[in-house]
Scaffold this active site. Structure first.
Site, PDB file in Angstrom:
ATOM      1  N   ALA A 164       0.955  -1.186   0.035  1.00  0.00           N
ATOM      2  CA  ALA A 164      -0.104   0.026   0.113  1.00  0.00           C
ATOM      3  C   ALA A 164       0.856   1.081   0.034  1.00  0.00           C
ATOM      4  O   ALA A 164       2.096   1.248   0.369  1.00  0.00           O
ATOM      5  CB  ALA A 164      -0.797  -0.157   1.222  1.00  0.00           C
ATOM      6  N   GLY A 207       0.732  -5.110   0.800  1.00  0.00           N
ATOM      7  CA  GLY A 207      -0.626  -5.133   0.063  1.00  0.00           C
ATOM      8  C   GLY A 207      -0.241  -5.846  -1.140  1.00  0.00           C
ATOM      9  O   GLY A 207      -1.100  -6.341  -1.988  1.00  0.00           O
ATOM     10  N   GLU A 210      -0.295  -9.473  -0.846  1.00  0.00           N
ATOM     11  CA  GLU A 210      -1.888  -9.706  -0.517  1.00  0.00           C
ATOM     12  C   GLU A 210      -2.708  -9.631  -1.922  1.00  0.00           C
ATOM     13  O   GLU A 210      -3.657 -10.310  -2.427  1.00  0.00           O
ATOM     14  CB  GLU A 210      -2.449  -8.591   0.336  1.00  0.00           C
ATOM     15  CG  GLU A 210      -1.746  -8.961   1.837  1.00  0.00           C
ATOM     16  CD  GLU A 210      -2.164  -7.865   2.872  1.00  0.00           C
ATOM     17  OE1 GLU A 210      -2.322  -6.641   2.640  1.00  0.00           O
ATOM     18  OE2 GLU A 210      -2.460  -7.894   4.006  1.00  0.00           O
ATOM     19  N   GLU A 230       4.712  -5.136   6.837  1.00  0.00           N
ATOM     20  CA  GLU A 230       3.888  -4.157   7.738  1.00  0.00           C
ATOM     21  C   GLU A 230       4.359  -4.132   8.938  1.00  0.00           C
ATOM     22  O   GLU A 230       4.251  -2.984   9.844  1.00  0.00           O
ATOM     23  CB  GLU A 230       2.279  -4.425   7.849  1.00  0.00           C
ATOM     24  CG  GLU A 230       1.605  -4.379   6.325  1.00  0.00           C
ATOM     25  CD  GLU A 230       1.637  -5.760   5.536  1.00  0.00           C
ATOM     26  OE1 GLU A 230       2.511  -6.665   5.764  1.00  0.00           O
ATOM     27  OE2 GLU A 230       1.087  -5.479   4.579  1.00  0.00           O
TER      28      GLU A 230
HETATM   29  N1  CO8 Z   1       4.498   3.253  -0.575  1.00  0.00           N
HETATM   30  C1  CO8 Z   1       4.867   4.464  -0.963  1.00  0.00           C
HETATM   31  N2  CO8 Z   1       6.156   4.644  -1.659  1.00  0.00           N
HETATM   32  C2  CO8 Z   1       7.102   3.686  -1.801  1.00  0.00           C
HETATM   33  C3  CO8 Z   1       6.581   2.303  -1.069  1.00  0.00           C
HETATM   34  C4  CO8 Z   1       5.326   2.113  -0.599  1.00  0.00           C
HETATM   35  N3  CO8 Z   1       4.736   0.836  -0.201  1.00  0.00           N
HETATM   36  N4  CO8 Z   1       7.662   1.502  -1.630  1.00  0.00           N
HETATM   37  C5  CO8 Z   1       8.347   2.162  -2.286  1.00  0.00           C
HETATM   38  N5  CO8 Z   1       8.253   3.486  -2.456  1.00  0.00           N
HETATM   39  C6  CO8 Z   1       8.770   4.348  -3.132  1.00  0.00           C
HETATM   40  C7  CO8 Z   1       9.942   4.946  -2.360  1.00  0.00           C
HETATM   41  O1  CO8 Z   1       9.599   5.814  -1.387  1.00  0.00           O
HETATM   42  C8  CO8 Z   1      10.888   5.786  -3.234  1.00  0.00           C
HETATM   43  O2  CO8 Z   1      10.267   6.666  -3.537  1.00  0.00           O
HETATM   44  P1  CO8 Z   1      11.184   8.212  -3.527  1.00  0.00           P
HETATM   45  O3  CO8 Z   1      12.360   7.867  -4.645  1.00  0.00           O
HETATM   46  O4  CO8 Z   1      10.285   9.236  -4.020  1.00  0.00           O
HETATM   47  O5  CO8 Z   1      11.806   8.264  -2.347  1.00  0.00           O
HETATM   48  C9  CO8 Z   1      10.450   4.779  -4.488  1.00  0.00           C
HETATM   49  O6  CO8 Z   1       9.620   3.829  -4.196  1.00  0.00           O
HETATM   50  C10 CO8 Z   1      11.787   3.572  -4.641  1.00  0.00           C
HETATM   51  O7  CO8 Z   1      11.834   2.814  -3.409  1.00  0.00           O
HETATM   52  P2  CO8 Z   1      13.172   2.886  -2.593  1.00  0.00           P
HETATM   53  O8  CO8 Z   1      14.225   3.958  -3.006  1.00  0.00           O
HETATM   54  O9  CO8 Z   1      12.869   2.363  -1.250  1.00  0.00           O
HETATM   55  O10 CO8 Z   1      13.738   1.266  -3.564  1.00  0.00           O
HETATM   56  P3  CO8 Z   1      14.730   0.453  -3.071  1.00  0.00           P
HETATM   57  O11 CO8 Z   1      15.066  -0.572  -4.204  1.00  0.00           O
HETATM   58  O12 CO8 Z   1      15.804   1.080  -2.120  1.00  0.00           O
HETATM   59  O13 CO8 Z   1      13.753  -0.447  -1.842  1.00  0.00           O
HETATM   60  C11 CO8 Z   1      12.029  -1.518  -1.099  1.00  0.00           C
HETATM   61  C12 CO8 Z   1      12.863  -1.276  -2.272  1.00  0.00           C
HETATM   62  C13 CO8 Z   1      12.650  -2.574  -0.562  1.00  0.00           C
HETATM   63  C14 CO8 Z   1      10.658  -2.207  -1.777  1.00  0.00           C
HETATM   64  C15 CO8 Z   1      11.637  -0.367  -0.408  1.00  0.00           C
HETATM   65  O14 CO8 Z   1      11.014   0.438  -1.335  1.00  0.00           O
HETATM   66  C16 CO8 Z   1      10.417  -0.692   0.478  1.00  0.00           C
HETATM   67  O15 CO8 Z   1      10.651  -1.245   1.733  1.00  0.00           O
HETATM   68  N6  CO8 Z   1       9.183  -0.217   0.393  1.00  0.00           N
HETATM   69  C17 CO8 Z   1       8.256  -0.401   1.368  1.00  0.00           C
HETATM   70  C18 CO8 Z   1       7.699  -1.763   1.774  1.00  0.00           C
HETATM   71  C19 CO8 Z   1       6.680  -2.063   2.681  1.00  0.00           C
HETATM   72  O16 CO8 Z   1       6.677  -1.774   3.731  1.00  0.00           O
HETATM   73  N7  CO8 Z   1       5.380  -2.148   1.945  1.00  0.00           N
HETATM   74  C20 CO8 Z   1       4.318  -2.587   2.952  1.00  0.00           C
HETATM   75  C21 CO8 Z   1       3.292  -1.300   3.008  1.00  0.00           C
HETATM   76  S1  CO8 Z   1       2.092  -1.424   4.153  1.00  0.00           S
HETATM   77  C22 CO8 Z   1       0.898  -2.048   3.346  1.00  0.00           C
HETATM   78  O17 CO8 Z   1       1.151  -2.718   2.447  1.00  0.00           O
HETATM   79  C23 CO8 Z   1      -0.471  -2.562   3.994  1.00  0.00           C
HETATM   80  C24 CO8 Z   1      -1.384  -3.389   2.982  1.00  0.00           C
HETATM   81  C25 CO8 Z   1      -2.662  -2.756   2.956  1.00  0.00           C
HETATM   82  C26 CO8 Z   1      -3.653  -3.607   2.133  1.00  0.00           C
HETATM   83  C27 CO8 Z   1      -3.361  -3.544   0.803  1.00  0.00           C
HETATM   84  C28 CO8 Z   1      -4.586  -4.397  -0.199  1.00  0.00           C
HETATM   85  C29 CO8 Z   1      -4.352  -4.349  -1.416  1.00  0.00           C
END
Ligand code: CO8
Length: 356
Positions: A164, A207, A210, A230
């Protein structure tokens, strides 16, 4: 018979010019109306216009006369242009060029597999509200389209979806989540009656994981990574991570993934039964399309019943599930396709299913 080809694209502008005036439907509704249709060479423009008219009328019960005005001129141009290109099949389609967060196309030899590609590369396909709404709209459209046998849902090579959208979600309060019923509209994938295949390359996190699990079948690219991170954000999975994952991989592995946030790779995901096949990343989408095409060789009516029966295994006790399965099996004996399938076997010929 030789065939002619033409792709007729209704742009947003042309629709605004003709459609809104006559049909009084907004663009988002309209663009799902006209699934890909094929017409043999020589089809009169009136036939095409009538066909489109009926389709529209059927879908939205709008007045025939109004729709006819819209299509007669267009169909004439279509047929004239088609006659000048004597190679390929006429393709009469609506455009999906106006999606912001996804891309859609209909593909496969019989043009019966829809591919939806999540398309927010800069945010690793983070699932924002806009993306989920578009996905939901596209799925509803393909769900109603009798030409579509299966749907493939995919992302980019780096990310299927990184979860998400954390930035969009961060300001939410408890009362907003409750009162707005946050995530309630995000489950169209699980509701769609058509078979849906997730083709996962790169990250499928939170998400994203999921979403993949809401699909019927998951194929993974060699470098795919699955996880429910999460917990590291001070929250828990909200769309099936603690439920669907546990049913698929068992308590110990699900607990490990949800409590640590650790990811598993494609090979491990295949070992624990989360994905059914791992393929080289660059062949992933084409393999998923082939799978959709294979499903598309069967009766879509029976495929739907079969999908429902398998899904019932997740919702009921074994005895109730077995009863549901037995009754559904019995029900297939009332269909023309069951009769045809068995007849074809006896006569040693391919079955010609009518989806009835
Ligand atoms: N939300 C918003 N922005 C994101 C997300 C995210 N989940 N993941 C990545 N991005 C953005 C980063 O902020 C970054 O943007 P910017 O360049 O503007 O800073 C860009 O994408 C690239 O990301 P990274 O620089 O972090 O890229 P890396 O290669 O270094 O890392 C990762 C990749 C490991 C995937 C890392 O981005 C990460 O850990 N992302 C978050 C993963 C996460 O925690 N996901 C869970 C989110 S909570 C959730 O999903 C609740 C579920 C709800 C239900 C959904 C139903 C379908």
């Amino acid at each position: 018979m030789s065939t002619v080809s033409l792709r007729w694209t209704i742009t947003r502008d042309s629709y605004l010019h003709f459609g809104e005036r006559y049909l009084r439907k907004d663009w988002n509704e309209f663009r799902l109306f006209l699934p890909h249709r094929h017409f043999p060479v020589g089809t009169e423009h009136r036939t095409i216009a009538t066909h489109a008219t009926l389709l529209l009328q059927h879908s939205h019960r709008v007045k025939m006369a109004n729709i006819a005005k819209l299509f007669t001129v267009r169909a004439q141009t279509l047929v004239q242009a088609a006659a000048r290109q004597p190679q390929v099949a006429i393709r009469f389609s609506s455009t999906s060029a106006n999606w912001e967060f996804i891309k859609t196309e209909v593909t496969g030899e019989k043009k019966n597999v829809a591919v939806i590609t999540l398309n927010r590369p800069k945010a690793l396909n983070a699932l924002c509200n806009g993306l989920m709404q578009e996905l939901s709209t596209a799925l509803k459209g393909y769900g109603k389209d009798s030409n579509i046998a299966a749907i493939v849902l995919t992302g980019s090579e780096k990310a299927f979806a990184a979860g998400a959208d954390i930035k969009e979600m961060a300001p939410n309060t408890y009362s907003q989540c409750i009162q707005g019923n946050f995530l309630n509209d995000w489950t169209e994938v699980a509701r769609t009656q058509k078979p849906i295949i997730a083709a996962v390359n790169g990250y499928a996190l939170g998400g994203g994981c999921e979403l993949a699990m809401m699909c019927d079948i998951i194929y993974a690219g060699e470098k795919a990574k699955f996880g429910q991170p999460e917990i590291a954000l001070g929250t828990i999975p909200g769309a099936g991570g603690t439920q669907r994952l546990t049913r698929v991989v068992g308590k110990s592995k699900a607990m490990e993934m949800c409590l640590t946030g650790n990811m598993i790779n494609a090979q491990e995901a295949e070992k624990v039964g989360l994905v059914s096949k791992v393929v080289p990343a660059d062949q992933l989408v084409s393999e998923a399309i082939k799978l959709g095409e294979k499903i598309g060789t069967h009766s879509s009516l029976i495929v739907q019943l079969c999908k429902e029966a398998v899904n019932t295994a997740y919702e009921t006790t074994l005895q109730e599930g077995l009863k549901f399965e037995r009754r559904t099996f019995h029900a297939t004996f009332s269909t023309a396709d069951r009769k045809e399938g068995m007849q074809a076997f006896v006569e040693k010929r391919p079955a010609n299913f009518k989806n009835e």
